[in-house]
Enzyme design. Sequence first.
Site, PDB file in Angstrom:
ATOM      1  CG  HIS A  91      -6.646  17.888  17.454  1.00 47.10           C
ATOM      2  ND1 HIS A  91      -5.697  17.202  18.189  1.00 47.10           N
ATOM      3  CD2 HIS A  91      -7.705  18.055  18.287  1.00 47.10           C
ATOM      4  CE1 HIS A  91      -6.167  16.959  19.400  1.00 47.10           C
ATOM      5  NE2 HIS A  91      -7.382  17.459  19.490  1.00 47.10           N
ATOM      6  CG  ASN A 125      -5.871  14.624  23.314  1.00 48.27           C
ATOM      7  OD1 ASN A 125      -5.816  14.909  22.122  1.00 48.27           O
ATOM      8  ND2 ASN A 125      -6.801  15.108  24.118  1.00 48.27           N
TER       9      ASN A 125
END
Length: 516
Positions: free
Chosen positions: A81, A154
Amino acid sequence: MAETVNVAYDTRDPASQVLLNYAKKHPDNDDSITTDGGNPVGVREASLTVGYHGPILLQDTVLIDELTHFSRERIPERVVHAKGGAAFGYFEVTHDITQYSAASVFSEIGKKTPIAVRFSQVAGERGYADTYRDLRGFAIKFYTEDGIWDLVGNNSPIFFVNDAINFPMFIHALKRNPVTNIRPDYDAFWDFVSLRPESTHQTLQLFTDRGIPASYRKMHGYGANTFSLINAEGKFFYCKFHYRSDQPIENLSQAEADRLAGVQSDYYIRDLYDAIQNGDYPSWSFYIQVMTPEQAAKNPYDPFDNSKVWLHGDYPLIPVGRFVLNKNPTNYFAEVEQLAFDVSHVIPGIDFSPDRMLQGRIFNYGDTHRYRLGINSTQLPVNAPFQIHNYNRDGHSTLVSQGGAPNYFPNSFNGPKKDKRAKALFPRVPLVGTTDRIDNGLIDNYSQARLLWTRVIKEDERNRTIENILNWLKQTNSVIAERAIENLFEKVDAQLGARLREGLKTQSNLPTHVLL
């Protein structure tokens, strides 16, 4: 100054407009330049030298201040990320769920809680193009009166692996090849997922249309892991969190995604920033799924396996509220790069579950930020709760010293006391078992992927999904490609496996090297 800014920046660009607004508010800004120590600087354009050609003096504190800060102005990027964008807004309760949770954030209809949301790409570095095929991170930080609640998820309700011990290995398979330094490493990706059958569901979903959203604003989000809720009577429930976009869901074709990657690699970040800057505030409706401990014990599939969804027919979505993003960051580094989410940050009324991935994340997220930002990362303004009362002191970059309060417990000097409400809302979960290392990735890894393929995805999207899979499969060697078809896709649907084999033969440029 205002005239100079007008010339230098395109006024149609919202990012440039920020500078224009600053210039308008400070038309005669004559504040002195200072060093990091606040010392005024008389000349900024030249180093301190011995004459015109003379060497630079070590006593040039302005130069030393500048260079030492410059060489340290980048912090380690996130391992996963790494690239993303963020915005701020609020969460508003629209429905009463106090029968399930006594968490203060849900206490009454109409209550608003400040939030920060960070969207991200999972696999690549900070220079990674936004429109590559990948999962997208969707993390929410709630600034509650009971402290920070970080809900980290997510844009997918499932994941590739379901035991935290396999997570580092999966991420390694997504990173650059250690020899060539090229990514994606197609051999590594297909080798790993073809050897871990629990990845079937998420792998298949990755190659559907939803593998490349049109923007951060036009995708759903999920807490992904299984959590627990505790009500005021101390009764607990297991739950899943869902955030469904109020904007129409849109995805990009592979061709359009590839084009945008070359034209505007920060496409998602710009889209989010521009929408908020122009007053088009994105929003999501917030839901939970609830499962009692009794239902969990009898459920036909493991409710704590994050490679599986809870079927909505059995556990319907329960509305909770909505959140709105209406404010952009004022400085990317301070408010996005230093924005840190920690799964262990939960508030009374919300807790954990036996989900193996969640159990690992409880440790790993906080440990990552201790490495990236230091032991006091929660004291940074963007991460800070409304108040901190504890017995932790000192450490690198201490911002909050807590004055003369005692730094030991118990004490006789009115130091922070144990919270009765937090104690009452702690779930009492009976645990029975024998310690062992049991691979939980070997049971029923295909039935939900089969539902996705046969009941959810329509024929036109199936055709695109097959083409997307082939675009990646043809990049690996014949042994791994065949194993991926046999271990993953053929077991989902025999015709899917056959079409992939035929597609590889037709495209005929598959490398023929084999593994040693």
